[in-house]
Design a protein around this motif. Structure first.
Motif, PDB file in Angstrom:
ATOM      1  N   HIS A 132     132.390 105.007  72.401  1.00 49.70           N
ATOM      2  CA  HIS A 132     132.666 105.671  71.248  1.00 49.70           C
ATOM      3  C   HIS A 132     131.451 105.610  70.254  1.00 49.70           C
ATOM      4  CE1 HIS A 132     133.521 102.423  68.291  1.00 49.70           C
ATOM      5  NE2 HIS A 132     133.654 101.714  69.507  1.00 49.70           N
ATOM      6  N   GLU A 133     130.382 104.528  70.450  1.00 52.40           N
ATOM      7  CA  GLU A 133     129.415 104.372  69.518  1.00 52.40           C
ATOM      8  C   GLU A 133     128.678 105.670  69.438  1.00 52.40           C
ATOM      9  OE1 GLU A 133     126.811 100.817  69.991  1.00 52.40           O
ATOM     10  OE2 GLU A 133     128.729  99.587  69.393  1.00 52.40           O
ATOM     11  N   PHE A 134     128.423 106.459  70.620  1.00 53.77           N
ATOM     12  CA  PHE A 134     127.616 107.517  70.767  1.00 53.77           C
ATOM     13  C   PHE A 134     128.296 108.830  69.890  1.00 53.77           C
ATOM     14  CE2 PHE A 134     126.661 104.954  74.213  1.00 53.77           C
ATOM     15  CZ  PHE A 134     125.323 104.593  74.136  1.00 53.77           C
ATOM     16  N   LEU A 135     129.824 108.518  69.644  1.00 57.82           N
ATOM     17  CA  LEU A 135     130.328 109.908  69.436  1.00 57.82           C
ATOM     18  C   LEU A 135     129.967 110.497  67.938  1.00 57.82           C
ATOM     19  CD1 LEU A 135     134.055 109.005  70.348  1.00 57.82           C
ATOM     20  CD2 LEU A 135     132.427 110.512  71.530  1.00 57.82           C
ATOM     21  N   PRO A 136     130.155 111.671  67.771  1.00 55.44           N
ATOM     22  CA  PRO A 136     130.061 112.512  66.799  1.00 55.44           C
ATOM     23  C   PRO A 136     130.727 111.935  65.570  1.00 55.44           C
ATOM     24  CG  PRO A 136     130.863 114.069  68.167  1.00 55.44           C
ATOM     25  CD  PRO A 136     130.760 112.709  68.861  1.00 55.44           C
ATOM     26  N   THR A 137     130.278 112.048  64.414  1.00 55.27           N
ATOM     27  CA  THR A 137     131.008 111.507  63.227  1.00 55.27           C
ATOM     28  C   THR A 137     131.296 112.699  62.414  1.00 55.27           C
ATOM     29  OG1 THR A 137     129.218 110.678  62.336  1.00 55.27           O
ATOM     30  CG2 THR A 137     130.423 109.266  63.282  1.00 55.27           C
ATOM     31  N   GLY A 138     130.620 113.242  61.544  1.00 52.45           N
ATOM     32  CA  GLY A 138     130.596 114.373  60.489  1.00 52.45           C
ATOM     33  C   GLY A 138     131.224 115.447  61.459  1.00 52.45           C
ATOM     34  N   ASP A 139     131.548 116.520  60.485  1.00 50.61           N
ATOM     35  CA  ASP A 139     132.050 117.783  60.917  1.00 50.61           C
ATOM     36  C   ASP A 139     131.090 118.598  61.550  1.00 50.61           C
ATOM     37  OD1 ASP A 139     134.617 117.388  60.307  1.00 50.61           O
ATOM     38  OD2 ASP A 139     134.769 118.583  58.292  1.00 50.61           O
ATOM     39  N   HIS A 140     129.972 118.763  60.732  1.00 52.67           N
ATOM     40  CA  HIS A 140     128.845 119.433  61.435  1.00 52.67           C
ATOM     41  C   HIS A 140     128.261 118.983  62.883  1.00 52.67           C
ATOM     42  CE1 HIS A 140     126.129 116.344  59.754  1.00 52.67           C
ATOM     43  NE2 HIS A 140     125.371 116.656  60.545  1.00 52.67           N
ATOM     44  N   GLU A 141     128.347 117.442  63.036  1.00 52.16           N
ATOM     45  CA  GLU A 141     128.029 117.101  64.486  1.00 52.16           C
ATOM     46  C   GLU A 141     129.166 117.521  65.515  1.00 52.16           C
ATOM     47  OE1 GLU A 141     125.726 112.980  63.180  1.00 52.16           O
ATOM     48  OE2 GLU A 141     127.566 112.891  64.761  1.00 52.16           O
ATOM     49  N   PHE A 142     130.066 117.566  65.094  1.00 49.91           N
ATOM     50  CA  PHE A 142     131.505 118.060  65.794  1.00 49.91           C
ATOM     51  C   PHE A 142     131.130 119.611  66.152  1.00 49.91           C
ATOM     52  CE2 PHE A 142     134.019 114.392  65.149  1.00 49.91           C
ATOM     53  CZ  PHE A 142     134.490 114.053  66.465  1.00 49.91           C
ATOM     54  N   ALA A 143     130.871 120.429  65.197  1.00 50.51           N
ATOM     55  CA  ALA A 143     130.511 121.819  65.348  1.00 50.51           C
ATOM     56  C   ALA A 143     129.246 122.263  66.187  1.00 50.51           C
ATOM     57  CB  ALA A 143     130.356 122.500  64.031  1.00 50.51           C
ATOM     58  N   ASP A 144     128.433 121.198  66.053  1.00 46.20           N
ATOM     59  CA  ASP A 144     127.014 121.431  67.016  1.00 46.20           C
ATOM     60  C   ASP A 144     127.636 121.139  68.505  1.00 46.20           C
ATOM     61  OD1 ASP A 144     125.645 121.727  64.823  1.00 46.20           O
ATOM     62  OD2 ASP A 144     124.561 119.951  64.818  1.00 46.20           O
ATOM     63  N   LEU A 145     128.513 120.046  68.759  1.00 45.98           N
ATOM     64  CA  LEU A 145     128.627 119.808  70.097  1.00 45.98           C
ATOM     65  C   LEU A 145     129.653 120.898  70.360  1.00 45.98           C
ATOM     66  CD1 LEU A 145     128.220 117.313  71.821  1.00 45.98           C
ATOM     67  CD2 LEU A 145     130.508 116.384  71.175  1.00 45.98           C
ATOM     68  N   ALA A 146     130.715 121.352  69.734  1.00 47.27           N
ATOM     69  CA  ALA A 146     131.367 122.414  70.374  1.00 47.27           C
ATOM     70  C   ALA A 146     130.616 123.676  70.903  1.00 47.27           C
ATOM     71  CB  ALA A 146     132.241 123.012  69.169  1.00 47.27           C
ATOM     72  N   GLU A 147     129.577 123.737  70.063  1.00 48.36           N
ATOM     73  CA  GLU A 147     128.848 125.113  70.366  1.00 48.36           C
ATOM     74  C   GLU A 147     127.960 124.832  71.973  1.00 48.36           C
ATOM     75  OE1 GLU A 147     125.130 127.249  68.322  1.00 48.36           O
ATOM     76  OE2 GLU A 147     126.978 127.059  67.261  1.00 48.36           O
ATOM     77  N   ILE A 148     127.512 123.565  72.030  1.00 49.65           N
ATOM     78  CA  ILE A 148     126.814 123.056  73.201  1.00 49.65           C
ATOM     79  C   ILE A 148     127.792 123.096  74.503  1.00 49.65           C
ATOM     80  CG2 ILE A 148     125.743 121.322  74.384  1.00 49.65           C
ATOM     81  CD1 ILE A 148     124.635 120.399  71.566  1.00 49.65           C
ATOM     82  N   THR A 149     129.096 122.527  74.256  1.00 50.03           N
ATOM     83  CA  THR A 149     130.013 122.427  75.419  1.00 50.03           C
ATOM     84  C   THR A 149     130.948 123.494  75.721  1.00 50.03           C
ATOM     85  OG1 THR A 149     131.417 121.384  74.051  1.00 50.03           O
ATOM     86  CG2 THR A 149     129.950 119.824  75.021  1.00 50.03           C
TER      87      THR A 149
END
Ligand code: PEP
Ligand code: MG
Length: 888
Positions: free
Chosen positions: A640-657
């Motif tokens: 979990h140390e590598f997990l996204p934290t802020g909303d924009h990090e989640f948004a970026d990841l959603a786009e990639i995955t």
């Protein structure tokens, strides 16, 4: 009951070995005795042992009858030797009362001078000395010092009264005060004392004075500043201080009298020339306190500085010659550079102290190497004499000689090294700003021992007053902080928080740079260059390498760190933490994709993106290190140390995955752990998601084959499995690594040597080391986690309470810095024994932070480890510490 008081001077010789014991008599007491016994002029006196201090502090500030008896006898010894009696109105004996611990703690504890003066004895002193002014000046000094140190009154009250007295008389300097002026001031001082103590007058009974001073010196062992100094220098609170009571000699009896501080060689550079300062017609503390700016000792130093006030060599040639003879005698006797305090009373030289002098790292190296060449010491002594931690001072950048410098003023080069930082005007601010990560320069009119915490927090120290041997300078050199002192062009306004140098006004927070090697103070930042490790440094390291048994490796994971560590002498990598590579911005999204995948297939897809990146990492590392061994640890931290934290990090990841943000957030939630350090981390990751370790192993072996092919130098990978607690875990993962290696070797059509081993960082692993060794070709002690798990103290939370534990002596030192030999050490020893019983040739190392700590390295040597591993800047420290450990 053992003897509590030891006399010296006046021809006494002690057969008792306790009389030479620094632990018992303190450094000052033992050396006064030794100087007296080799025939040097030492005023007679006596030392009360550190044992008595410890007893006094433990038993609630009580003096035993037997101590009182021994002190009374010792006082008679002084009286007989000098032919004066304590409290005698006609011709009084006066004494100094000084602290003196096992190791010197400059300025941290208390001193009282001129003790034995009162309204009557002062008249006797005036008559015998034929100097009224001197007698009354001595009395006012005594009242002032005693009131501050023993009675605990604010010394500002006395300074204010002196300032007013001078002002009313229209004087500028103390030297203009007449006998009558001093006499009147003593009257005022006594009124202040009575007022401040609700009518209780200044003590007239000389014996009451003496015991008051002894108590104050004992108590000063537990003063705040002494505690801070002890914490910074790892001095145990249980040692206590000795008390030295000694007949006074006077440096303030006119122009044929003086007092000074000197080093037998230059403590900043180590150059063989007398180095020191003196003040004519002054008393001891005037020099060390840095109140008046003193004069040079030698003609050559005076000329080099451009000063006009005559040196001691010029003003008092006979006393100077005698002093020079004493310097040589002392160096030959102690076989080390000495730091000396002396007084000249009406032309006669007296020695008041000698101790091995505090020095910078550069000076320590030069002294050690020079003294071997001079035949004064041997190579082993030279190795043992340099404090490994001090080398740190030499490993950091220095000012670029070609960089542009906007020099504001030049003060005294009191402690070498260079530092840039924000101006701060008091010690508390220095500490507060440093805590939030700012580089600060502590700027003071003069530093007092209360500033110690601020000096430590600062990158450099600038003072407007004070000389080269003032406390600020001595303490700064000991700490390795650059210091410019006596920069008289600097004026400080604490009200407006500004600092003025000539026409330039700077605010607190503005940046300046100090060059402690030439005393320059510069506006703004100045470029730096990397240090060169040649000359004395290289010589001492060569000697150290010739005497050490253990290997020294480094903890590194970037090619730059590897290259630097190799330059510093690392003999391989002891720990390459692969997780740091996963944090890189260009790959963290692939890592996140891997973590959040819900199937092995999903993870493998993400891992395939990481493989070429990891291979590149290892290729670069192997290129930097081959053919040296490289221990590479497979992934260790909780995912979990590598997990996204802020909303924009989640948004970026959603786009990639291609997953929705809500889905990703839910997965992240599922990975939450209550106790991640004891959770899904270490080899547990490899057990549950073998494909992660498989990818890493593949990257390692492919890179190793490629480097071997390209360079002809085969690296030796040592694949390390973290946080193992059972043999079975290692068995499963070792097979995985071996199978991966075999596959890669077939594909590449070549083989290379490698090892598979484990970290020992859980108590169970240490206990079961015999069994685990069946699967492990090496052990590396991960003493960070082993300390955490053995003590049940969280590495990440210990900061909140551990310092209190150390202060209260529960742990002698922070166990995350210096290994807890009694507890954690026992587990290490046991694992070594059991591991070797199973696999006699098993390779044993340490890669926790302790691998760079000299005391822990000493433990590793005794336990028989094969190597220690430390961060790159600690590699030279570890080389020297390992040699010292082998020689002890
Ligand atoms: C250790 O635990 O000592 C170790 C070296 O590993 P890490 O600090 O990465 O947990
Ligand atoms: Mg660990």
């Amino acid at each position: 009951m053992s003897q509590m008081v030891y006399t010296f001077g006046g021809g006494v010789r002690h057969d008792d070995p306790r009389a030479k014991d620094k632990n018992l008599l303190g450094g000052k007491g033992a050396n006064l005795g030794e100087m007296a016994s080799i025939g040097l002029p030492v005023p007679p006196g006596f030392t009360i042992t550190t044992e008595e201090c410890v007893r006094y502090l433990a038993e609630g500030a009580n003096f035993s009858d037997s101590l009182r008896e021994e002190v009374a006898k010792a006082l008679q010894h002084i009286e007989k030797t000098v032919g004066k009696n304590f409290g005698d109105n006609a011709d009084p004996l006066l004494v100094s009362v000084r602290s003196g611990a096992r190791v010197s703690m400059p300025g941290m504890m208390d001193t009282v001078l001129n003790l034995g003066l009162n309204d009557e004895t002062v008249e006797g002193l005036a008559a015998v000395s034929g100097d009224d002014r001197f007698a009354w000046d001595s009395y006012r000094r005594f009242v002032q010092m005693y009131s501050d140190v023993v009675l605990g009154l604010d010394h500002g009250l006395f300074e204010e009264a002196l300032e007013i007295a001078k002002e009313e008389n229209g004087y500028f300097a103390d030297t203009e005060m007449s006998a009558d002026d001093w006499r009147a001031l003593v009257g005022q001082y006594k009124t202040i004392v009575a007022q401040e103590q609700n009518g209780e007058p200044f003590p007239q009974d000389v014996h009451e004075q003496l015991w008051g001073a002894i108590a104050a010196v004992f108590d000063s062992w537990d003063s705040d500043r002494a505690k801070v100094y002890r914490r910074l220098n790892d001095i145990p609170g249980g040692w206590g201080t000795a008390v030295n009571v000694q007949a006074m000699v006077f440096g303030n009896m006119g122009d044929t009298s003086a007092t000074g501080v000197a080093f037998t060689r230059d403590p900043a550079t180590g150059v063989k020339e007398y180095y020191g300062e003196y003040l004519v017609n002054a008393q001891g503390e005037d020099v060390v306190a840095g109140i008046r700016t003193p004069q040079y000792l030698t003609k050559s130093a005076r000329e080099a500085s451009g000063a006009t006030a005559p040196s001691m060599e010029e003003a008092m040639p006979a006393a100077y010659q005698e002093l020079a003879t004493v310097f040589d005698l002392l160096e030959k006797h102690y076989k080390d550079m000495q730091d000396i305090e002396f007084t000249v009373e009406r032309g006669k030289l007296w020695m008041l102290q000698t101790r091995s002098g505090k020095r910078t790292a550069a000076a320590a190296l030069k002294l050690a190497v020079d003294m071997v060449a001079e035949g004064l010491i041997d190579e082993k002594t030279a190795i043992l004499r340099v404090d490994p931690m001090a080398l740190d001072q030499l490993l950091h950048p220095t000012l670029d000689p070609d960089a542009k410098r906007d020099v504001l003023t030049t003060g005294l080069p009191a402690s070498p090294g260079a530092a840039s930082g924000k101006i701060v005007l008091d010690a508390d601010t220095a500490e507060a700003w440093a805590e939030r990560g700012e580089a600060v320069i502590l700027c003071r009119v003069e530093t007092s021992p209360e500033d110690i915490h601020g000096m430590h927090a600062a990158k450099g120290i600038l003072t407007a007053r004070g000389g080269m041997t003032s406390h600020a300078a001595v303490v700064a050199r000991g700490m390795g902080r650059p210091c410019v002192s006596g920069a008289s062009a600097v004026s400080i306004d604490r009200k407006t928080r500004t600092l003025r140098i000539g026409s330039v006004e700077l605010k607190e927070g503005d940046i300046i740079t100090l060059d402690g090697a030439n005393g320059q103070v510069m506006n703004g930042r100045v470029d730096t260059i990397e240090p060169k490790l040649e000359g004395n440094f290289a010589k001492l390291m060569e000697w150290a390498d010739g005497h050490r048994r253990m290997g020294v490796r480094t903890n590194a994971e970037t090619p730059a760190d590897c290259a630097m560590a190799r330059q510093f002498g690392a003999e391989g990598i002891g720990l390459c933490r692969t997780e740091h590579m996963f944090f890189d911005a260009s790959r963290v999204s692939a890592v996140r994709e891997m973590i959040l995948a819900e199937s092995e297939e999903g993870r493998r897809k993400a891992l395939a993106k990481l493989l070429p990146e990891q291979r590149k990492d290892f290729t670069e590392i192997f290129e930097a290190m081959a053919p040296l061994p490289c221990t590479i640890r497979l992934l260790d931290p909780p995912l979990h140390e590598f997990l996204p934290t802020g909303d924009h990090e989640f948004a970026d990841l959603a786009e990639i995955t291609g997953f929705g943000v809500d889905h990703l957030k839910r997965r992240a939630e599922e990975l939450h752990e209550f106790n991640p350090m004891l959770g899904h981390r270490g080899c547990r990751l490899g057990i549950t998601y073998p494909e992660i370790y498989e990818m890493q192993a593949r990257a390692i072996f492919e890179a190793a084959c490629d480097v071997a092919d390209k360079s002809g130098l085969a690296p030796i990978p040592e694949v390390m499995i973290p946080l193992v607690g059972t043999k079975r875990e290692l068995e499963i993962l070792r097979k995985l690594v071996n199978d991966t290696a075999a596959t890669v070797f077939t594909e590449k059509g070549r083989e290379i040597d490698y090892l598979v081993g484990t970290m020992i960082e859980l108590p169970r692993a240490a206990l079961m080391a015999g069994e685990i060794a069946e699967e492990a070709m090496f052990f590396s002690f991960g003493t960070n986690d082993l300390t955490q798990t053995t003590l049940g103290v969280s590495r990440d939370d210990a900061g909140r309470f551990l310092s209190t534990y150390v202060e209260k002596g529960i742990y002698a030192r922070d166990p995350f810095v210096s290994i807890d030999v009694d507890g954690v050490g026992q587990l290490v020893s046991l694992a070594v024994e059991r591991g070797r019983a199973t696999r006699p040739g098993i390779k044993l190392g340490i890669c926790g932070e302790h691998g760079g700590d000299p005391a822990s390295i000493d433990f590793c040597e005794k336990t028989g480890l094969d190597y220690v591993s430390a961060s790159p800047y600690r590699v030279p420290i570890a080389r020297l510490a390992a040699a010292q450990a082998a020689l002890r």
